[in-house]
Design an enzyme around this catalytic site. Structure first.
Site, PDB file in Angstrom:
ATOM      1  N   GLY A  30       0.873  -1.166   0.000  1.00 52.07           N
ATOM      2  CA  GLY A  30       0.000   0.000   0.000  1.00 52.07           C
ATOM      3  C   GLY A  30       0.906   1.211   0.000  1.00 52.07           C
ATOM      4  N   THR A  32       1.513   4.156   1.481  1.00 49.91           N
ATOM      5  CA  THR A  32       2.235   4.663   2.650  1.00 49.91           C
ATOM      6  C   THR A  32       3.028   3.559   3.351  1.00 49.91           C
ATOM      7  OG1 THR A  32       0.228   4.408   3.980  1.00 49.91           O
ATOM      8  CG2 THR A  32       0.678   6.606   3.067  1.00 49.91           C
ATOM      9  N   TYR A 102      -9.067  -3.642  -7.268  1.00 44.87           N
ATOM     10  CA  TYR A 102      -9.165  -3.489  -5.821  1.00 44.87           C
ATOM     11  C   TYR A 102     -10.451  -4.088  -5.259  1.00 44.87           C
ATOM     12  CZ  TYR A 102      -5.406  -0.019  -6.150  1.00 44.87           C
ATOM     13  OH  TYR A 102      -4.218   0.613  -6.391  1.00 44.87           O
ATOM     14  N   TYR A 167      -2.823  11.555  -5.977  1.00 42.26           N
ATOM     15  CA  TYR A 167      -4.216  11.657  -6.425  1.00 42.26           C
ATOM     16  C   TYR A 167      -4.622  10.424  -7.230  1.00 42.26           C
ATOM     17  CZ  TYR A 167      -8.257  13.443  -9.031  1.00 42.26           C
ATOM     18  OH  TYR A 167      -9.496  13.618  -9.597  1.00 42.26           O
ATOM     19  N   LYS A 226       8.403  14.430  -8.071  1.00 48.27           N
ATOM     20  CA  LYS A 226       8.822  13.298  -8.888  1.00 48.27           C
ATOM     21  C   LYS A 226       8.183  13.396 -10.266  1.00 48.27           C
ATOM     22  CE  LYS A 226       6.764  10.502  -6.022  1.00 48.27           C
ATOM     23  NZ  LYS A 226       6.229  11.485  -5.042  1.00 48.27           N
ATOM     24  N   GLY A 228       8.558  10.385 -12.722  1.00 44.94           N
ATOM     25  CA  GLY A 228       8.921   9.135 -13.366  1.00 44.94           C
ATOM     26  C   GLY A 228      10.383   9.108 -13.754  1.00 44.94           C
ATOM     27  N   ALA A 257       7.672   2.297  -7.192  1.00 43.25           N
ATOM     28  CA  ALA A 257       8.874   3.109  -7.431  1.00 43.25           C
ATOM     29  C   ALA A 257       8.757   4.490  -6.798  1.00 43.25           C
ATOM     30  CB  ALA A 257       9.130   3.225  -8.931  1.00 43.25           C
ATOM     31  N   ASP A 259       6.760   5.389  -4.330  1.00 42.74           N
ATOM     32  CA  ASP A 259       6.725   5.241  -2.876  1.00 42.74           C
ATOM     33  C   ASP A 259       8.134   5.038  -2.319  1.00 42.74           C
ATOM     34  OD1 ASP A 259       3.929   5.275  -3.174  1.00 42.74           O
ATOM     35  OD2 ASP A 259       3.845   3.089  -3.308  1.00 42.74           O
TER      36      ASP A 259
END
Length: 313
Positions: A30, A32, A102, A167, A226, A228, A257, A259
């Site tokens: 996940g 976080t 999900y 988002y 960030k 990419g 990546a 995270d």
């Protein structure tokens, strides 16, 4: 900073990833949590590190909590809710790019702010508290307000607050409540770690500089955007630096990546690195992560890319 511990707030789900044509491998991930995994790997192992959420009492939740514990991550005072269970997602890959399915509408994590006193205790004594736009999106509006109040209190007590807007349109009824929630989060954070395509999707930004200026006007002192495999933008105290990413010719899996970039950046800042140097370390870690499968890269991979010794407990 008044504390030394690290807390990350959000939802750790069961992750199903393909291990063969008709075989799936289960893990835990996940946004976080992926970030905290990197922080845990890349900081002093004596540092108290907790994942703040809410958990069920089923077998999968027990395995989830045991997995955290076995890797040096506690759950602080997070509630364990009778009859609740974790969310689930499955990853499908097209080359190195991934898509997700999900099952999370009744996940225990949606109740992480139901007990304000327990939440406040979970955030005590922290040098760093991290959360994301996904953390906000899974909560009802009143619970979101409870969470932000607890984070603001931790900040007043001396914690640094880091936030990734992250988002995800499918988690919000429309863009406007997402923008409002992000604005409220930015008002209580010290470090913003957005991804530029997310900022484009939510605000229509044309450049990283436009995103940075909006974040600066919101009162955020430290920003790392960030993008990419494209250069990142580092901003602090009016100083702006564009820092090239490390291109990987044949990425295996881009899951986690961004995270991991966040986790490496925050670990570097906890170690005393300047923001631009923290971005460089984070780029190295992200480049290593896309060369392995799954959201959680092996700890030796993270440490080698990070390029610094980690004190053992």
């Amino acid at each position: 900073m008044s504390g030394t511990g690290v807390a990350s707030i959000g939802e750790c789900m069961l992750e199903l990833s393909g291990a063969g044509e008709e075989t799936w491998r289960m893990g835990f991930a996940g946004d976080t949590f992926n970030t905290l995994w990197a922080i845990r790997a890349l900081t002093d192992q004596a540092r108290a590190t907790d994942y703040v959420s809410a958990f069920g009492d089923d077998t999968f939740s027990d395995r989830q909590i045991a997995f955290l514990r076995d890797h040096g991550i506690g759950i602080a005072s997070s509630p364990v809710i009778p009859g609740a269970r974790p969310g689930l997602y499955a990853i499908t890959l097209d080359g190195a790019e991934r898509s997700f399915t999900y099952w999370r509408s009744d996940a225990a994590a949606r109740r992480l702010a139901d007990d304000p006193d327990a939440l406040a205790v979970s955030l005590e004594g922290r040098a760093l508290v991290y959360f994301s736009g996904i953390t906000l999106a899974i909560l009802p509006e009143d619970a979101r307000a409870t969470l932000l109040a607890a984070i603001a209190a931790a900040r007043r007590a001396g914690a640094k607050i880091a936030f990734d807007p992250n988002y995800r349109p499918r988690l919000w009824p429309s863009a406007e409540p997402a923008r409002q929630a992000v604005a409220e989060a930015l008002a209580v954070c010290d470090i913003a770690l957005p991804t530029f395509p997310d900022e484009q999707a939510l605000y229509g930004d044309l450049t990283l500089e436009e995103s940075a200026e909006r974040l600066r006007k919101a009162g955020v002192a430290e920003i790392a955007i960030k993008n990419g495999s494209e250069p990142a933008l580092s901003v602090q105290a009016g100083a702006t630096e564009t820092i090239p990413a490390i291109r990987v010719a044949n990425p295996v899996d881009t899951t986690g990546a961004g995270d991991s970039f966040n986790g490496a950046y925050l670990a570097a800042r906890l170690a005393g690195d300047a923001p631009a140097d923290a971005v460089r370390r984070a780029h190295r870690v992200a480049a290593a992560v896309v060369q392995v499968r799954g959201a959680l890269a092996p700890v030796p991979v993270l440490r080698e890319a990070f390029g610094a010794a980690v004190t053992a407990s």
